[in-house]
Design an enzyme around this catalytic site. Structure first.
Site, PDB file in Angstrom:
ATOM      1  N   THR A 244       0.844  -1.191   0.000  1.00  9.33           N
ATOM      2  CA  THR A 244       0.000   0.000   0.000  1.00  9.33           C
ATOM      3  C   THR A 244       0.875   1.235   0.000  1.00  9.33           C
ATOM      4  O   THR A 244       1.862   1.314   0.730  1.00  9.33           O
ATOM      5  CB  THR A 244      -0.943   0.021   1.216  1.00  9.33           C
ATOM      6  OG1 THR A 244      -1.872  -1.066   1.112  1.00  9.33           O
ATOM      7  CG2 THR A 244      -1.728   1.323   1.278  1.00  9.33           C
TER       8      THR A 244
ATOM      9  N   PHE B 189       1.043   5.186   0.789  1.00  5.21           N
ATOM     10  CA  PHE B 189       0.410   6.231   1.582  1.00  5.21           C
ATOM     11  C   PHE B 189       0.987   7.582   1.180  1.00  5.21           C
ATOM     12  O   PHE B 189       2.153   7.684   0.791  1.00  5.21           O
ATOM     13  CB  PHE B 189       0.666   6.018   3.080  1.00  5.21           C
ATOM     14  CG  PHE B 189       0.066   4.762   3.639  1.00  5.21           C
ATOM     15  CD1 PHE B 189      -1.160   4.783   4.292  1.00  5.21           C
ATOM     16  CD2 PHE B 189       0.729   3.547   3.528  1.00  5.21           C
ATOM     17  CE1 PHE B 189      -1.709   3.625   4.820  1.00  5.21           C
ATOM     18  CE2 PHE B 189       0.184   2.382   4.053  1.00  5.21           C
ATOM     19  CZ  PHE B 189      -1.037   2.424   4.696  1.00  5.21           C
TER      20      PHE B 189
END
Length: 356
Positions: A254, A256
């Site tokens: 992921t 960010f």
């Protein structure tokens, strides 16, 4: 040397390290005084990148780079407190993946503010209630995070850094696997575990909530209920790890974004995020992309969202390599505006090249 001799040597080195670390801290205090007079930002992503790159270059082992970088991140976290305590907003509650990413990025010494949803993170930055916010923007399996994309359209914050983190999903519950009737988690997490869920459950109902940590809280309170979340969430909310690493793709990463009121200065290895909309006509997007090609603007990501203002009008989010202050990019963006209804620079920031 005997074991006692070696341990005594370690003790001596530890004392020297403490002296040197506090000597460094006294210099940090002076830096803070200078920044307060010039109203400079406490967190400087460009300086952070330079310091960590220098540590990697200086390291001759046997400690791995990752260990030294983690130590220096904690040093910088303590330095923030000496200059001015930083307040970091994230999608809460405690134990969410956003919380983990924030802790890995900014260490133990800053203040953290858990918020109920991603839009609230942007609002707290806009109102200057928090100094920085960290939000998920895309996943290598599930794609873009809609709440973050929409918030980037509707608020005036800047992107000043990015974080890459490996994410492993786990089924958390206080009941047996066969007794699970409901499963809570974020919609994006369900997408990342779709194959496993389909193969494992025939009747269990998946229910989307704002964060994986909130899912863990709810699972801890309700019988025959599970959550998909992190190991930290399991520990915080008293849940058992029923199944580990249930994501469909093992290399699940992921990305960010760190958001603030200002973006970062150039480092020589940067990315820029922009937002633009085009008229609803044939070739409008292609015209913009042709300008990018003309000026050798190398895109790393593109996402789209409906404008919600006019039918069939879209906003496009683009990340590309380079800093918006570079002459080539300034000229390219100015020419691109001729083909756009709107074009905004969301920020330039150091490119993340390693997982936290």
């Amino acid at each position: 040397m005997s074991l006692d001799d070696l341990r005594n040597r370690i003790d001596e080195i530890d004392l020297e390290l403490v002296k040197l670390l506090n000597e460094r801290a006294r210099v940090v205090v002076e830096v803070g005084k200078l920044k307060s007079r010039t109203d400079g930002p406490i967190y400087a992503p460009d300086r952070e990148k330079q310091v960590l790159a220098k540590i990697r270059r200086a390291n001759q082992g046997p400690l791995p780079d990752r260990t030294l970088v983690a130590i220096w991140r904690e040093l910088m976290s303590g330095s923030f407190v000496l200059e001015k305590p930083l307040r970091i907003a994230y999608l809460g509650p405690a134990g969410s993946f956003s919380h983990t990413a924030a802790m890995l990025k900014f260490g133990q010494s800053v203040e953290y503010e858990p918020l109920a949803d991603i839009r609230s993170v942007f609002d707290e930055i806009s109102k200057e209630h928090c100094d920085l916010g960290i939000v998920p923007i895309e996943n290598s399996t599930g794609g873009g995070v809609i709440e973050t994309l929409d918030a980037l359209i509707e608020t005036d914050v800047k992107v000043c850094a990015e974080v890459l983190m490996a994410v492993h999903h786990n089924l958390l519950a206080n009941c047996l696997l066969e007794d699970v009737e409901k499963i809570y988690s974020k919609p994006e997490v369900f997408a990342q575990c779709r194959n496993w869920l389909t193969a494992t459950f025939k009747e269990a109902k998946t229910i989307p909530v704002a964060s994986t940590a909130r899912a863990a809280q709810m699972a801890a309170e309700e019988p025959n209920t599970a959550a998909i979340g992190s190991k930290i969430a399991a520990e915080l909310y008293g849940l058992k790890m029923i199944c580990e690493n249930i994501e469909d793709i093992a290399n699940n990463i992921t990305r960010f974004l760190v958001v603030s009121k200002e973006d970062a200065k150039p480092t020589g290895e940067d990315k820029t995020a922009i937002l633009f909309s085009t008229a609803h006509k044939a070739g409008a997007l292609a015209d913009v992309l042709e300008v990018f090609k003309k000026y050798n603007i190398n895109m790393t990501n593109i996402e789209s969202r409906p404008s919600k203002k006019r039918g069939w009008e879209y906003y496009f989010f683009v990340d590309f390599l380079g800093h918006h202050t570079e002459e080539r990019i300034q000229i390219g963006l100015e020419e691109s505006r001729q083909h756009c209804l709107q074009l905004s620079i969301l920020g330039s920031f150091p490119r993340a090249t390693e997982l936290l």
